[in-house]
Design a protein around this motif. Structure first.
Motif, PDB file in Angstrom:
ATOM      1  N   VAL C 130       0.838  -1.206   0.000  1.00  0.00           N
ATOM      2  CA  VAL C 130       0.000   0.000   0.000  1.00  0.00           C
ATOM      3  C   VAL C 130       0.872   1.255   0.000  1.00  0.00           C
ATOM      4  N   ARG C 184      -5.319   5.622  -3.534  1.00  0.00           N
ATOM      5  CA  ARG C 184      -6.761   5.897  -3.484  1.00  0.00           C
ATOM      6  C   ARG C 184      -7.516   4.603  -3.726  1.00  0.00           C
ATOM      7  N   MET C 185      -7.047   3.856  -4.750  1.00  0.00           N
ATOM      8  CA  MET C 185      -7.681   2.574  -5.049  1.00  0.00           C
ATOM      9  C   MET C 185      -7.559   1.637  -3.853  1.00  0.00           C
ATOM     10  N   SER C 188      -9.890   2.563  -1.021  1.00  0.00           N
ATOM     11  CA  SER C 188     -11.272   2.214  -1.347  1.00  0.00           C
ATOM     12  C   SER C 188     -11.492   0.721  -1.100  1.00  0.00           C
ATOM     13  N   ALA C 189     -10.518  -0.081  -1.514  1.00  0.00           N
ATOM     14  CA  ALA C 189     -10.649  -1.531  -1.315  1.00  0.00           C
ATOM     15  C   ALA C 189     -10.611  -1.889   0.159  1.00  0.00           C
ATOM     16  N   LEU C 190      -9.716  -1.238   0.892  1.00  0.00           N
ATOM     17  CA  LEU C 190      -9.583  -1.563   2.316  1.00  0.00           C
ATOM     18  C   LEU C 190     -10.845  -1.230   3.086  1.00  0.00           C
ATOM     19  N   SER C 192     -13.854  -1.462   1.919  1.00  0.00           N
ATOM     20  CA  SER C 192     -14.981  -2.333   1.567  1.00  0.00           C
ATOM     21  C   SER C 192     -15.031  -3.536   2.471  1.00  0.00           C
ATOM     22  N   LYS C 193     -16.257  -3.889   2.820  1.00  0.00           N
ATOM     23  CA  LYS C 193     -16.419  -5.087   3.634  1.00  0.00           C
ATOM     24  C   LYS C 193     -16.669  -6.250   2.685  1.00  0.00           C
ATOM     25  N   GLU C 194     -15.916  -7.304   2.883  1.00  0.00           N
ATOM     26  CA  GLU C 194     -16.183  -8.481   2.076  1.00  0.00           C
ATOM     27  C   GLU C 194     -17.507  -9.067   2.524  1.00  0.00           C
TER      28      GLU C 194
END
Lengths: 293, 652, 197
Positions: C130, C184-185, C188-190, C192-194
């Protein structure tokens, strides 16, 4: 022939020799290799252990960058191949997750449409380059040297790139094409413990020794592996044993590109073999070619 | 038109009434054109339900009936019989399926009710235009064809022949007996397989009513129900069976040695050979692929030495046409190829055997004269038997092969009995459902066989330090003890499963039957008619219909035989009434229908310059009717007018 | 009251009955209900000797609702992702992929225990990616080994230095060019909740 090259982090560090040899043989095979511009780490086994979205996104970013080039994407690292291929499968089968990944990519100004064709190096050589073409460039065939094809686990499974999952043949066929005699041994696609190399060093070493013992009993002059991490792991394990006991009885461990390079006519690069296997170095067949470790 | 239609809406308990408002539906049916009476009742198929229809036919002089209930596959016949009783033609009753097509598949009750209304309206609309159809019966030929001479075929043939019918028994190999002839002992009684099989084989060979055609195959089946024309190819044996006495001199003197398939290529046979000593018929055939006379035009020793001059190299295949009324298909199975499990090393490692190979080894007539020995020639001290090879496996056969657990137990017992070796059975479950089977398991347990619950992951023969004595190493998790074990063994027997023969789909096509996804022949109903097919004159039995043991094969074969006998005893059988009809005035003579008919039921009549449909062969599939560019063909009770009325009713 | 006789008996109230259903509803856990407990996965796993629970045993525990036992075991972390189990499983269960899911669940539920230090290595890896867009091997190895296995690091020092001198280990991390958009990407992914069904 042109392809995009995704090195993966190891190709720029511990497996630097793999990259050097790969670029060298690509020139010989008239393959124009273009390194993917501004590629990032694929996430490998580490990130998917923590966060699926991040894992898919970092892998997908490379595919998104590659998409505009409209070229096949080739990587020598089996773990990178799995990460990238996995994203392609998601884009084929799971449109919801694909949309979420595109959302993350979007925050970075990118988007992926799912069209990039990903190959691992062995697959690319077998399917796209062809054995005939490789054979036509050979200047120093292996002359029936017994070569043990150690596939490692991640190039065989779960996405074999067209090879047989239970009994892979690509590397055997390549060795034959190079003039060598492939050695059959039971552990040819058994895991060497590469993922545990740093965190459980002793375990990884023991896994390597099992494989090296099996190869030794099967009788081989050389070991070839398509995975840079496996090469490094096996060499470290072989090295550890060597320092403790008598001279190293293990044959030299080359990666896929190095083996091919040995048979092409390139700069005199027998320094590597001379350094660790003076006995074999004297043999003209394999004394030409080969990169530094 | 002045029809008088009765509509009956069945509740089917709560199957229909629980979702659909049956009363409302019955009420709205009353408003449909030409409906005189409309009722709902809890079980229309019951006697009082049927009586309702009968009473109404009399009271209201009804001439058309609609029953809104379950699928016609269930009770169409019931209601047809009812209306016949009431004096009407059976084809004037129409079934609206408001269960399988409506109440069982629609979630919302209101939508289900609407759909039921529409389905009934369609059924009423069609029934107004239905015409009475005649029911023709044809005479059933009084012979039976049995295809396949294993234990199932033998049983079926004997049963039919004993009932007085002529039986043609066609067998692909040169002798009857099938897989059972290869076995040593049978579970759980440990009867010698040949001892119980050969008397039946001899009976078949001697039976006056059985015309045995070995070394033959059915090539073509034509004709129609009860009247099949069968073309059988009698393959050239190059031996005149009428002259041959079975003395065996030719086999002794033949110089050729080639793989013996009966012994699974573990030993050899000659180019002129009988399958096994008790073969029926016990006459040899010549294998032209290996016989020197055929390959190099030399030798001919057998011809020179035969005391009866029975060798005839000029023999050709003969095509024989027979006619039968019923067909019983008993073509058997093949075994799973263990090379598809590469981790087990079958075919690469010595001392890893398939079940049939071990069966031949332990059989006193087999390739080791009944001695259980390793490739090194010594009796094994440690033997492993792996269950579920190729079965219960999503990558190969997902089903359970039913017989492997029992024969694996049998092997365990035989090995203990013959050699005293340590025996390990590696299993996931032990399936012993038959009579005496669980008791057999207990017996084997008490004989000291080790049972390890775990599927073996790999068999290897390690070299160097990690191996010992060149033994095979089996890697398995003993799931009950919770430990992973590596067990050295001298011999491993794979209990490989059974599967459909590779050509089962082609064979099915020849007989007009279907297969399931695994290639086994499809029965008419898995519970109530496991030996019949959707063709009322074709029956199936034995392992070709699914994996099963010998008692089940024999029972199924007798059931099929009984059904075939019942058919023949009735002497006539109704043929399909929903046949197609050509309206000659519309026909342009393009012959498209003739080309498209899948049953070869249409022939061109040059006098009428129009197609003629053979009502016996016609199955009412409707292909010709849809293919005809002039619309000159209609299928009885599925005419364009009738179907259009149905559609109109649904849309309005 | 923890009676001696009752201690080892697991009562249903203490188990998570949703656990099995949760796993079964994940895309990778689709076929877990078809597990026959045949044990092929355990026998074929090259690491079964050092796993706290063999793969089959772990699945039996999942089916028994033993959520905390499963998510705090070392099995899920020591798995080297060799995928041999998936190839050999007769029920075709995606075992390796379920192991990854369990790793993530053990992190989310914070049940991953101290004894499993492997996750710390992965954490360092994630942080490196990251931060730079690539994994910085030298940084990773030193940070991890210094904390966890300092002796091992000392033993490897000579080889490490040799590799640095030969260019096989870079002292400084390589930063990708578009690092800002990359981060930034990543964030955004981090965030998000799976989906846990």
């Amino acid at each position: 022939m042109k392809c995009l090259y995704y090195p993966g982090c190891s190709q720029k560090s511990t497996s630097l020799s793999y990259e050097r040899s790969f670029l060298a043989i690509a020139r010989f095979l008239n393959i124009e290799v273009e390194e993917l511009e501004d590629w990032n780490c694929c996430g490998t086994t580490a990130i998917i252990s923590l966060n699926k979205h991040l894992a898919c996104s970092v892998a997908a970013r490379n595919l998104a960058l590659a998409e505009s080039r409209n070229l096949p994407l080739v990587t020598p690292c089996p773990s990178c191949y799995i990460s990238l291929h996995r994203v392609n499968l998601i884009f084929q089968k799971d449109p919801e997750l694909a949309a979420q990944i595109n959302r993350h990519l979007g925050r970075g100004g990118l988007v992926y449409m799912g069209t990039v064709k990903v190959y691992h190096l062995l697959e690319y050589l077998m399917k796209m380059v062809s054995l005939e073409k490789i054979r036509s460039r050979i200047c120093y065939p292996l002359r029936n040297r017994r070569v043990a094809p150690y596939y490692g686990c991640q190039i065989t499974r779960p996405y074999s790139g067209g090879d047989d999952l239970n009994n892979p043949r690509y590397l055997d066929q390549l060795i034959e094409a190079l003039g060598g005699e492939p050695v059959d041994f039971a552990l040819k696609s058994q895991c060497c413990g590469g993922a545990l190399m740093i965190t459980r060093q002793n375990v990884a070493a023991e896994m390597c020794h099992k494989i090296l013992d099996d190869i030794r009993f099967a009788g081989a002059d050389l070991i070839v592996t398509p995975c840079g991490l496996c090469q490094y792991n096996l060499q470290s394990a072989a090295g550890r044993r060597r320092s403790r006991s008598a001279p190293d009885k293990n044959p030299p461990i080359l990666n896929l590109a190095q083996l091919i390079e040995l048979t092409f006519d390139l700069r005199n690069q027998d320094a590597y073999l001379k350094k660790i296997h003076p006995r074999l170095h004297k043999d003209k067949n394999i004394s030409q070619g080969g990169s530094h470790v | 038109m002045s029809n008088r239609i009765g509509v009956y809406v069945c509740h089917c308990g709560s199957n229909i009434a629980g979702k659909i408002d049956v009363q409302a539906v019955a009420n709205s049916a009353k408003l449909l054109p030409e409906v005189k009476v409309s009722r709902d009742y809890v079980f229309m198929c019951s006697e009082p339900g049927q009586q309702l229809i009968l009473d109404d036919i009399r009271k209201y002089d009804l001439n058309r009936i609609v029953v809104a209930a379950c699928s016609p596959l269930m009770h169409e016949k019931t209601f047809r019989d009812v209306v016949v009783q009431g004096g009407l033609n059976p084809y004037l009753v129409n079934i609206a399926n408001i269960r399988e097509h409506c109440s069982w598949v629609t979630e919302d009750p209101d939508r289900a009710t609407e759909k039921a209304r529409a389905l009934i309206a369609a059924a009423v609309a069609k029934v107004r235009f239905l015409k009475p159809l005649k029911q023709t019966r044809v005479i059933v030929n009084q012979s039976i064809l049995v295809v396949g001479g294993g234990i199932s075929g033998i049983q079926a043939a004997l049963q039919c022949a004993d009932s007085g019918f002529k039986v043609y028994l066609v067998e692909r190999e040169q002798s009857i007996g099938g897989h059972m002839a290869m076995l040593d002992k049978t579970f759980p009684t440990l009867d010698c397989s040949a001892c119980i099989l050969t008397p039946k084989m001899v009976s078949v060979g001697k039976h006056p009513n059985i015309h045995l055609m070995t070394y033959s195959e059915v090539e073509k089946v034509s004709g129609f129900v009860g009247n099949f024309k069968i073309r059988v190819r009698r393959k050239a044996t190059y031996v005149d069976f009428d002259k041959c006495t079975g003395c065996g001199i030719c086999q002794d003197k033949c110089p050729v040695k080639t793989g013996n398939a009966f012994e699974l290529n573990k030993t050899h046979r000659k180019a002129i050979y009988t399958l096994f000593p008790q073969a029926v018929p016990n006459k040899p055939v010549i294998d032209p692929e290996h016989c020197i006379h055929f390959t190099q035009n030399k030798c001919g020793a057998c011809q020179k030495l035969c005391p009866k001059q029975a060798i005839d190299f000029a023999q050709q295949d003969v095509l024989e046409d027979i006619q039968v009324g019923a067909i019983i298909v008993t073509t058997g199975h093949q075994v799973f190829d263990s090379r598809k499990m590469p981790a087990y090393g079958y075919g690469k490692l010595s001392d890893v055997y398939n079940a049939l190979e071990f069966e031949r080894m332990v059989n006193s007539g087999g390739f080791t004269q009944g001695k259980i020995i390793t490739s090194g020639g010594k009796a094994p001290e440690r033997v492993g038997i792996i269950h579920c090879v190729g079965s219960r496996d999503q990558r190969h056969n997902d089903y359970c092969s039913q017989i492997c657990c029992m024969y694996a137990l049998k092997f365990a017992h035989l090995v203990r009995d013959h050699t005293g070796a340590h025996v390990y059975n590696f299993y996931i479950d032990i399936r012993c459902v038959g009579k005496g089977y669980e008791e057999f398991y207990d017996r084997v347990l008490s004989e000291g066989v080790f049972f390890i619950r775990g599927k073996v992951a790999s068999i290897t023969r390690p070299t160097g330090k990690t191996g010992s004595n060149g033994q095979l190493n089996v890697l398995v998790e003993d799931t009950l003890a919770g430990i992973v074990r590596r067990i050295p063994l001298d011999m491993v027997i794979l209990a490989n499963g059974i599967e459909a023969k590779p050509d089962s789909r082609e064979v099915a096509r020849i007989f007009g039957i279907s297969t399931n996804k695994n290639g086994f022949f499809l029965e008419q109903h898995p519970k109530l008619n496991p030996f019949g097919t959707h063709d009322p004159c074709v029956f199936i039995a034995g392992t070709c219909a699914g994996p099963k043991d010998i008692p089940h094969s024999v029972a199924q074969a007798s059931a099929a035989a009984a059904a075939a006998i019942t058919l023949l005893e009735k002497a006539t059988i109704p043929i399909e009434s929903y046949t197609a009809r050509v309206m000659e005035e519309l026909c342009a003579g393009c012959q498209t229908c003739i080309r498209t008919c899948p049953y070869d039921a249409i022939k061109y009549d040059p006098d009428k310059k129009a197609p003629h449909i053979d009502e016996g062969l016609c199955r009412g599939c409707g292909t010709c009717a849809s293919a005809c560019p002039s619309g000159a063909i209609e299928t009885h009770n599925f005419t364009d007018r009738q179907i259009m009325e149905e559609i109109q009713a649904i849309l309005s | 009251m923890n009676s001696t006789l009752e201690k080892k008996i697991v009562v249903d109230e203490s188990l998570d009955n949703h656990f099995l259903r949760t796993i079964a509803n994940t895309p990778e856990g689709e076929r877990i209900l078809s597990c026959l407990q045949c044990g092929t996965c355990s026998a074929t796993c090259p690491l079964s000797g050092i796993l706290e629970y063999t793969p089959r045993h772990l699945f039996a525990l999942i089916r028994a609702g033993q959520k905390s036992t499963v998510l705090s075991s070392n099995t899920i972390w020591i798995c080297s992702s060799c995928y041999q189990c998936i190839v050999d499983c007769p029920a075709q269960i995606k075992i390796t992929d379920i192991m990854y899911r369990l790793k993530r669940m053990s992190m989310d539920t914070r049940l991953a225990t101290r004894k499993v230090d492997i996750r710390r290595f992965y954490h360092l890896f994630e942080k490196s990616v990251v931060k730079y867009g690539r994994s910085h091997e030298l940084g990773l190895i030193t940070r991890y080994l210094l904390l966890r296995h300092p002796l091992q690091m000392l033993k490897q020092l000579p080889l490490g230095i040799k590799m640095i001198l030969n260019g096989y280990l870079k002292i400084f991390p390589h930063k990708i060019r578009d690092l800002t958009s990359f981060r930034r990407m990543a964030h955004s992914a981090l965030k998000s909740k799976e989906e846990t069904p």
